[in-house]
Structures are given as C-alpha cells and as structure tokens.
Design a protein around this motif. Structure first.
Motif, short mmCIF file in Angstrom:
data_model
loop_
_atom_site.label_atom_id
_atom_site.label_comp_id
_atom_site.label_asym_id
_atom_site.label_seq_id
_atom_site.Cartn_x
_atom_site.Cartn_y
_atom_site.Cartn_z
N LEU A 50 0.82 -1.22 0.00
CA LEU A 50 0.00 0.00 0.00
C LEU A 50 0.85 1.26 0.00
O LEU A 50 0.49 2.27 -0.62
N LEU A 51 2.00 1.22 0.67
CA LEU A 51 2.85 2.40 0.85
C LEU A 51 4.28 2.07 0.39
O LEU A 51 5.20 1.98 1.21
N PRO A 52 4.49 1.88 -0.92
CA PRO A 52 5.80 1.43 -1.41
C PRO A 52 6.92 2.44 -1.18
O PRO A 52 8.09 2.07 -1.21
N GLY A 53 6.58 3.69 -0.94
CA GLY A 53 7.61 4.72 -0.74
C GLY A 53 8.18 4.77 0.65
O GLY A 53 9.16 5.48 0.90
N ARG A 54 7.62 4.01 1.58
CA ARG A 54 8.08 4.07 2.97
C ARG A 54 9.24 3.10 3.21
O ARG A 54 9.28 2.02 2.63
N SER A 55 10.13 3.51 4.08
CA SER A 55 11.24 2.64 4.45
C SER A 55 10.75 1.52 5.35
O SER A 55 9.64 1.58 5.88
N GLN A 56 11.60 0.50 5.54
CA GLN A 56 11.24 -0.61 6.42
C GLN A 56 10.99 -0.12 7.84
O GLN A 56 10.07 -0.59 8.51
N GLU A 57 11.79 0.84 8.28
CA GLU A 57 11.60 1.39 9.63
C GLU A 57 10.26 2.11 9.74
O GLU A 57 9.53 1.93 10.72
N GLN A 58 9.93 2.91 8.74
CA GLN A 58 8.65 3.63 8.74
C GLN A 58 7.48 2.67 8.71
O GLN A 58 6.48 2.86 9.41
N LEU A 59 7.59 1.62 7.89
CA LEU A 59 6.53 0.62 7.81
C LEU A 59 6.34 -0.09 9.15
O LEU A 59 5.22 -0.38 9.56
N GLY A 60 7.46 -0.35 9.82
CA GLY A 60 7.38 -1.00 11.13
C GLY A 60 6.63 -0.14 12.13
O GLY A 60 5.80 -0.65 12.90
N ILE A 61 6.90 1.16 12.11
CA ILE A 61 6.20 2.07 13.03
C ILE A 61 4.72 2.15 12.68
O ILE A 61 3.85 2.11 13.56
N THR A 62 4.41 2.23 11.39
CA THR A 62 3.01 2.30 10.96
C THR A 62 2.27 1.02 11.31
O THR A 62 1.11 1.06 11.74
N ALA A 63 2.93 -0.12 11.14
CA ALA A 63 2.31 -1.40 11.48
C ALA A 63 1.96 -1.44 12.96
O ALA A 63 0.87 -1.89 13.35
N ARG A 64 2.86 -0.96 13.80
CA ARG A 64 2.60 -0.95 15.24
C ARG A 64 1.48 0.02 15.61
O ARG A 64 0.67 -0.25 16.50
N SER A 65 1.43 1.15 14.91
CA SER A 65 0.37 2.12 15.17
C SER A 65 -0.99 1.56 14.78
O SER A 65 -1.98 1.72 15.52
N LEU A 66 -1.04 0.89 13.64
CA LEU A 66 -2.30 0.30 13.18
C LEU A 66 -2.74 -0.80 14.15
O LEU A 66 -3.92 -0.89 14.52
N PHE A 67 -1.78 -1.62 14.59
CA PHE A 67 -2.10 -2.66 15.57
C PHE A 67 -2.62 -2.04 16.87
O PHE A 67 -3.60 -2.50 17.44
#
Length: 202
Positions: A142-159
């Motif tokens: 969904l968010l291909p422009g985000r770094s792995q670190e950013q995706l990790g933070i977003t995943a935790r926020s969504l959870f």
C-alpha cells in the motif's frame, strides 16, 4: 533419549498444557503452581525443575497462544480479496475474533509483567515480532515509498489502534460492545486509517 529425560519432557509438556487450561478457565491471576503440581502428579517444588520460574511458564503458554493467533491471522490474510486494504481489515477482524474466543489466554499476553531486572527471552520476543509481518506485508504494498523502519512504526500504530478497540470492546463492563458491532467498528476504523495513509502517500 533416556527414560528419565522422556518422563521430564512429558511432565514439562503436561505442565504447560495444564497451565494453559488453568489460565483459560481462571485468568492469569488464577494460575497456582500447587494446583498445577497436583494436576500433573508431581511435588510442588518439582515444578521448578521443569521451568525456571512462573514467568517462563506464563511465557511458554503465551508462546502457544501466539502461534495459534499467527495461524488465525495467516488464514485471514490468504482468504478473500487480496487487495491490501481488505487484507488488513480481515486481519484486524480475525484478531478481534481470536481475542473473543480465547479471552483469558489473550488477556494474559498483556497482563503478564516480569520484574524490571528480568529480560524477555529471545524466543518470546521473536514469537511476538513474527506477528507483525501480517500487517507489514500489505502495508508495504500500500505504501511502497516508505522505508522498512517507517513501515514498522506504521504497522505498530495500526495494531495499537485495533488492539485498543478490541481491549475496550471486550471489557465485561459498561464499555463492552456486542461482538458483531465491534467487528464493524474495527473494520471502519482500519479502512479510515488506510484511506488516510494512502491519501497522504499520494
């Protein structure tokens, strides 16, 4: 494996399964080593020859719970519409359903507290972190422009957002929400968050 080791391995397995049943029936506060020893047929002190302490026992039960949760999320991830938004909605609802069906074991994952000077073992940390791949993968699409670190933070926020709704919704108090309504509200929340994330990314 010698007979003595085989017996110890069986007793250890019996202990973990008995602890799992006890937590499921009584909650984490109802876990009593004396009752466990009686159930598996050993002396109370012998429990600590099978696990280091109660913390390890609770974490071993938690590991079994997390592996079953992982299987439930995997099934939800691969079912239905493969689009990232709908995959994330299914995962969130599967998490809600698992919590409702395994309430005390699920609560124990978050209620258990170790002493401040004790370190969570690597195997337990890995059990927990593995679950985030279910959120991380569709978010990466969904968010291909985000770094792995950013995706990790977003995943935790969504959870955290979905978990908060589940935790409050399943409270057996005035804030409790009927499960069908809770499932709809969680789906709406996840879709709203995903729409916002996608809009900002665009």
């Amino acid at each position: 494996m010698t007979k003595a080791l085989e017996r110890r391995a069986k007793l250890r397995s019996d202990l973990i399964l008995a602890a799992e049943r006890m937590i499921a029936e009584r909650g984490l506060a109802g876990l009593k080593t004396r009752d466990l020893a009686r159930e598996i047929g050993c002396a109370n002190g012998a429990v600590y020859n099978l696990v280091t302490d109660v913390d390890e026992l609770v974490l071993r039960v938690g590991s079994r719970t997390l592996h079953r949760l992982d299987a439930a999320l995997s099934a939800a991830e691969s079912a239905g519409d493969p689009s990232p938004p709908e995959t994330l909605v299914r995962i969130a609802i599967a998490y809600c359903d698992f919590a409702a069906e395994n309430l005390e074991l699920w609560r124990a994952l978050f209620e258990h507290r170790m002493a401040a000077d004790k370190v969570l073992p690597d195997w337990s940390v890995n059990d927990q972190l593995q679950l985030f791949r279910h959120i991380h993968h569709p978010l990466a699409q969904l968010l291909p422009g985000r770094s792995q670190e950013q995706l990790g933070i977003t995943a935790r926020s969504l959870f955290s957002a979905a978990h908060g709704m589940v935790a409050l919704g399943l409270e057996q108090r005035l804030v409790a929400v009927p499960l069908p309504a809770l499932r709809r509200e969680i789906a709406d929340l996840v879709r709203a968050m995903i729409d916002g994330l996608a809009s900002r990314a665009a």
